[in-house]
Motif scaffolding. Structure first.
Motif: not given
Length: 141
Positions: A25-47
């Motif tokens: 995930s991106l790190q948000g303003k409050d230091d928490g996770p933002l827009d969490p996502k995981a790759s199922r089979m190694g495909e690219a992740l975009a933020f």
């Protein structure tokens, strides 16, 4: 410096070859996770996020972090830090933005297209990358 001297520029961080199943995930303003996502089979992740850029250049925004007078970067949180309490990893990737060429910043502002930064998400040991991760590419998307 007032906001009238700043341009808003879209950014996209693409994590190529992430470790499958690991939450990022991106790190948000409050230091928490933002827009969490995981790759199922190694495909690219975009933020996607935006940054305000002023003369200098100087970088501002909810995802922009600072270290010293000039270094500016964005954190990608990994595993537990991205919100997966069961993950064996609790890490962050640090992606520098302060050293992006002025020419690329100007082109992104003019064309209103994002600056895409690609990084490799798996370290040499096969675990999720962490610490400062060097971009493999920076371009206008």
């Amino acid at each position: 410096m007032g906001r009238e001297q700043q341009s808003e520029i879209a950014f996209r961080i693409v994590i190529e070859q992430p470790v499958p199943g690991v939450l990022h995930s991106l790190q948000g303003k409050d230091d928490g996770p933002l827009d969490p996502k995981a790759s199922r089979m190694g495909e690219a992740l975009a933020f996607d996020f935006s940054v305000r850029v002023g003369p200098g250049p100087k970088f501002f925004g909810d995802q922009v972090r600072r270290e010293g007078p000039e270094r500016r970067f964005v954190y990608i949180r990994v595993g537990q830090m991205a919100g997966d309490a069961a993950s064996p990893w609790s890490r962050r990737m640090k992606i520098d933005i302060h050293d992006i060429d002025q020419e690329l910043l100007d082109a992104a502002a003019k064309d209103m297209r994002p600056i895409e930064i690609a990084i490799i998400g798996t370290g040499k040991d096969g675990t999720p990358a962490c610490a400062t991760v060097r971009p493999t590419m920076r371009r206008i998307a």
